[in-house]
Each structure stands twice: as C-alpha cells, then as structure tokens.
Write a protein that holds these residues in place. Structure first.
Motif, PDB file in Angstrom:
ATOM      1  N   GLY A  22       0.931  -1.255  -0.005  1.00  0.00           N
ATOM      2  CA  GLY A  22      -0.396   0.047  -0.045  1.00  0.00           C
ATOM      3  C   GLY A  22       0.828   1.139   0.112  1.00  0.00           C
ATOM      4  N   VAL A  23       2.260   1.156   0.716  1.00  0.00           N
ATOM      5  CA  VAL A  23       2.522   1.644   1.092  1.00  0.00           C
ATOM      6  C   VAL A  23       3.263   2.612  -0.531  1.00  0.00           C
ATOM      7  CG1 VAL A  23       4.278   3.778   1.927  1.00  0.00           C
ATOM      8  CG2 VAL A  23       3.104   2.421   3.302  1.00  0.00           C
ATOM      9  N   ARG A  24       4.314   1.461  -0.958  1.00  0.00           N
ATOM     10  CA  ARG A  24       5.018   1.514  -2.483  1.00  0.00           C
ATOM     11  C   ARG A  24       4.227   2.590  -3.135  1.00  0.00           C
ATOM     12  NH1 ARG A  24       5.195  -3.883  -3.212  1.00  0.00           N
ATOM     13  NH2 ARG A  24       7.379  -3.403  -2.292  1.00  0.00           N
ATOM     14  N   LYS A  25       3.111   1.979  -3.525  1.00  0.00           N
ATOM     15  CA  LYS A  25       2.302   3.293  -4.605  1.00  0.00           C
ATOM     16  C   LYS A  25       2.144   3.625  -4.362  1.00  0.00           C
ATOM     17  CE  LYS A  25      -1.674  -0.796  -5.306  1.00  0.00           C
ATOM     18  NZ  LYS A  25      -2.848  -0.833  -4.491  1.00  0.00           N
ATOM     19  N   ALA A  26       2.219   4.987  -2.830  1.00  0.00           N
ATOM     20  CA  ALA A  26       2.011   6.177  -2.374  1.00  0.00           C
ATOM     21  C   ALA A  26       3.886   6.717  -3.009  1.00  0.00           C
ATOM     22  CB  ALA A  26       1.713   6.979  -1.020  1.00  0.00           C
ATOM     23  N   CYS A  27       4.698   6.115  -3.135  1.00  0.00           N
ATOM     24  CA  CYS A  27       5.529   6.317  -3.054  1.00  0.00           C
ATOM     25  C   CYS A  27       6.522   6.095  -4.582  1.00  0.00           C
ATOM     26  CB  CYS A  27       7.231   5.126  -2.483  1.00  0.00           C
ATOM     27  SG  CYS A  27       6.631   5.259  -0.359  1.00  0.00           S
ATOM     28  N   LYS A  63      -3.435   4.613   9.968  1.00  0.00           N
ATOM     29  CA  LYS A  63      -3.165   5.773  10.916  1.00  0.00           C
ATOM     30  C   LYS A  63      -1.300   5.121  11.786  1.00  0.00           C
ATOM     31  CE  LYS A  63      -7.404   6.955  13.683  1.00  0.00           C
ATOM     32  NZ  LYS A  63      -7.863   6.866  14.227  1.00  0.00           N
ATOM     33  N   ALA A  64      -1.305   3.790  12.136  1.00  0.00           N
ATOM     34  CA  ALA A  64       0.439   3.580  12.234  1.00  0.00           C
ATOM     35  C   ALA A  64       1.268   4.130  11.128  1.00  0.00           C
ATOM     36  CB  ALA A  64       0.256   2.387  12.517  1.00  0.00           C
ATOM     37  N   ILE A  65       0.739   3.902  10.091  1.00  0.00           N
ATOM     38  CA  ILE A  65       1.173   4.226   8.440  1.00  0.00           C
ATOM     39  C   ILE A  65       1.738   5.841   8.341  1.00  0.00           C
ATOM     40  CG2 ILE A  65       1.594   4.252   5.971  1.00  0.00           C
ATOM     41  CD1 ILE A  65      -0.510   1.560   6.280  1.00  0.00           C
ATOM     42  N   LEU A  66       0.589   6.835   8.730  1.00  0.00           N
ATOM     43  CA  LEU A  66       0.999   8.031   8.523  1.00  0.00           C
ATOM     44  C   LEU A  66       2.944   8.767   9.433  1.00  0.00           C
ATOM     45  CD1 LEU A  66      -2.368   9.446   9.511  1.00  0.00           C
ATOM     46  CD2 LEU A  66      -0.592   8.958   7.277  1.00  0.00           C
ATOM     47  N   LYS A  67       2.960   8.397  10.517  1.00  0.00           N
ATOM     48  CA  LYS A  67       4.195   8.675  10.858  1.00  0.00           C
ATOM     49  C   LYS A  67       5.122   8.398  10.388  1.00  0.00           C
ATOM     50  CE  LYS A  67       6.625  10.217  15.121  1.00  0.00           C
ATOM     51  NZ  LYS A  67       7.671  10.228  14.729  1.00  0.00           N
ATOM     52  N   PRO A  68       5.765   6.771  10.491  1.00  0.00           N
ATOM     53  CA  PRO A  68       6.691   7.051   9.884  1.00  0.00           C
ATOM     54  C   PRO A  68       6.784   6.785   8.795  1.00  0.00           C
ATOM     55  CG  PRO A  68       5.439   4.533  10.038  1.00  0.00           C
ATOM     56  CD  PRO A  68       4.619   5.820  11.081  1.00  0.00           C
ATOM     57  N   LEU A  69       5.990   7.018   7.887  1.00  0.00           N
ATOM     58  CA  LEU A  69       5.914   7.794   5.806  1.00  0.00           C
ATOM     59  C   LEU A  69       6.286   8.954   5.937  1.00  0.00           C
ATOM     60  CD1 LEU A  69       5.395   6.987   3.059  1.00  0.00           C
ATOM     61  CD2 LEU A  69       2.907   7.184   3.581  1.00  0.00           C
ATOM     62  N   LEU A  72       9.890   9.124   6.701  1.00  0.00           N
ATOM     63  CA  LEU A  72      10.228   8.816   5.688  1.00  0.00           C
ATOM     64  C   LEU A  72      10.084   9.811   3.887  1.00  0.00           C
ATOM     65  CD1 LEU A  72      12.092   6.315   4.174  1.00  0.00           C
ATOM     66  CD2 LEU A  72       9.623   5.867   3.538  1.00  0.00           C
ATOM     67  N   ASP A  73       9.405  10.528   4.005  1.00  0.00           N
ATOM     68  CA  ASP A  73       9.109  10.910   2.611  1.00  0.00           C
ATOM     69  C   ASP A  73       8.016  12.808   2.742  1.00  0.00           C
ATOM     70  OD1 ASP A  73      10.074  11.745  -0.372  1.00  0.00           O
ATOM     71  OD2 ASP A  73       7.645  11.288  -0.335  1.00  0.00           O
ATOM     72  N   MET A  74       7.983  13.332   2.604  1.00  0.00           N
ATOM     73  CA  MET A  74       6.167  13.774   3.174  1.00  0.00           C
ATOM     74  C   MET A  74       5.233  14.005   1.844  1.00  0.00           C
ATOM     75  SD  MET A  74       7.443  17.125   5.515  1.00  0.00           S
ATOM     76  CE  MET A  74       8.671  17.149   6.126  1.00  0.00           C
ATOM     77  N   VAL A  75       6.501  14.017   0.249  1.00  0.00           N
ATOM     78  CA  VAL A  75       5.314  13.815  -0.899  1.00  0.00           C
ATOM     79  C   VAL A  75       4.267  12.345  -0.789  1.00  0.00           C
ATOM     80  CG1 VAL A  75       5.140  13.474  -2.925  1.00  0.00           C
ATOM     81  CG2 VAL A  75       7.126  15.125  -2.255  1.00  0.00           C
ATOM     82  N   ALA A  76       5.522  11.403  -0.508  1.00  0.00           N
ATOM     83  CA  ALA A  76       4.268   9.901   0.099  1.00  0.00           C
ATOM     84  C   ALA A  76       3.374  10.418   0.915  1.00  0.00           C
ATOM     85  CB  ALA A  76       5.785   9.563  -0.120  1.00  0.00           C
ATOM     86  N   ARG A  79       0.028  12.120  -0.155  1.00  0.00           N
ATOM     87  CA  ARG A  79       0.107  11.180  -1.317  1.00  0.00           C
ATOM     88  C   ARG A  79      -1.080   9.831  -0.999  1.00  0.00           C
ATOM     89  NH1 ARG A  79       4.272   9.384  -5.417  1.00  0.00           N
ATOM     90  NH2 ARG A  79       5.014  11.384  -6.609  1.00  0.00           N
ATOM     91  N   PHE A  80      -0.277   9.120   0.553  1.00  0.00           N
ATOM     92  CA  PHE A  80      -0.615   8.370   1.237  1.00  0.00           C
ATOM     93  C   PHE A  80      -2.221   8.758   2.369  1.00  0.00           C
ATOM     94  CE2 PHE A  80      -1.775   5.026   4.954  1.00  0.00           C
ATOM     95  CZ  PHE A  80      -1.949   4.381   4.573  1.00  0.00           C
ATOM     96  N   ALA A  81      -2.081   9.809   2.308  1.00  0.00           N
ATOM     97  CA  ALA A  81      -3.208  10.424   3.416  1.00  0.00           C
ATOM     98  C   ALA A  81      -3.839  11.034   2.231  1.00  0.00           C
ATOM     99  CB  ALA A  81      -2.365  11.883   4.066  1.00  0.00           C
ATOM    100  N   SER A  82      -4.048  11.485   1.543  1.00  0.00           N
ATOM    101  CA  SER A  82      -5.289  12.219   0.694  1.00  0.00           C
ATOM    102  C   SER A  82      -6.296  10.634   0.319  1.00  0.00           C
ATOM    103  CB  SER A  82      -4.540  13.027  -0.742  1.00  0.00           C
ATOM    104  OG  SER A  82      -3.848  11.930  -1.912  1.00  0.00           O
TER     105      SER A  82
END
Length: 110
Positions: A22-27, A63-69, A72-76, A79-82
C-alpha cells in the motif's frame, strides 16, 4: 497473532507485506528504496503489536503508517494521507501541507 478487522467486518491476519504494498504505491517516483519500505513495514507492525491488542481496526493500521511515512518522505505521506483520509478538495491538501510545515519548523526549534 495480530488480527485486523476490516471495514467490511471481515477479520484477517496482519500482513506486513500488505502495508508495504500500500505504501509502495504512494512512493512511486520518489527516492525510496525497498529497504526503506521494509523498515517502515516493520515499524508499523511493532507499533501495532506494542499496543498489546489481539485485534486492531484497519483504520488503526492506516494511522500507524502515517508517522513513519511522514518521516520517510513528505510527498509520499501526502499521497497516502489524501487517499487514507479521503481528501476532497485543495483545502484538505493545504491543511495537511500546513501541518507538515508546522512540524518541520518545530523540528528546527528543537
């Protein structure tokens, strides 16, 4: 064993690889390598397991994904948060950007 309760009510075993996918798509297109994604997946799993619960809602996984992401990368992160937070318009993006800018200036102050 950690179980995830989906929005549909289905329950399935937590799968770190689903978090990474899921995170890979945002990255996509960002300077993030596979090791970074694996580390993020590990952090998310450790966070969820540290809560000592047998089951977590899928929303808690997001929610647990948001902080480490974000770290890692604010643009990603945006994307994920949106998608995760169902941004509906530019104001939603602007609020998220303003929050990120506020956090960045706090980091500088410390």
């Amino acid at each position: 064993m950690l179980l995830v309760v989906k929005r549909s009510g289905n329950v399935e075993q937590f799968d770190r690889n689903k978090v990474i996918a899921g995170v890979r798509k945002a990255c996509q297109g960002r300077p993030i390598n596979e090791d970074d994604l694996k580390m993020l997946g590990q952090k998310v799993e450790e966070d969820l397991r540290s809560r000592g619960l047998a089951q977590v809602k899928s929303e808690e996984v997001g929610k647990a994904i948001l902080k480490p992401l974000r770290d890692l990368d604010m643009v990603a992160y945006l994307r994920f948060a949106s998608v995760y937070q169902n941004f509906e318009n530019l104001d939603d993006f602007q609020r998220a950007i303003d929050e990120l800018n506020g956090m960045e200036s706090n980091d500088v102050d410390e």
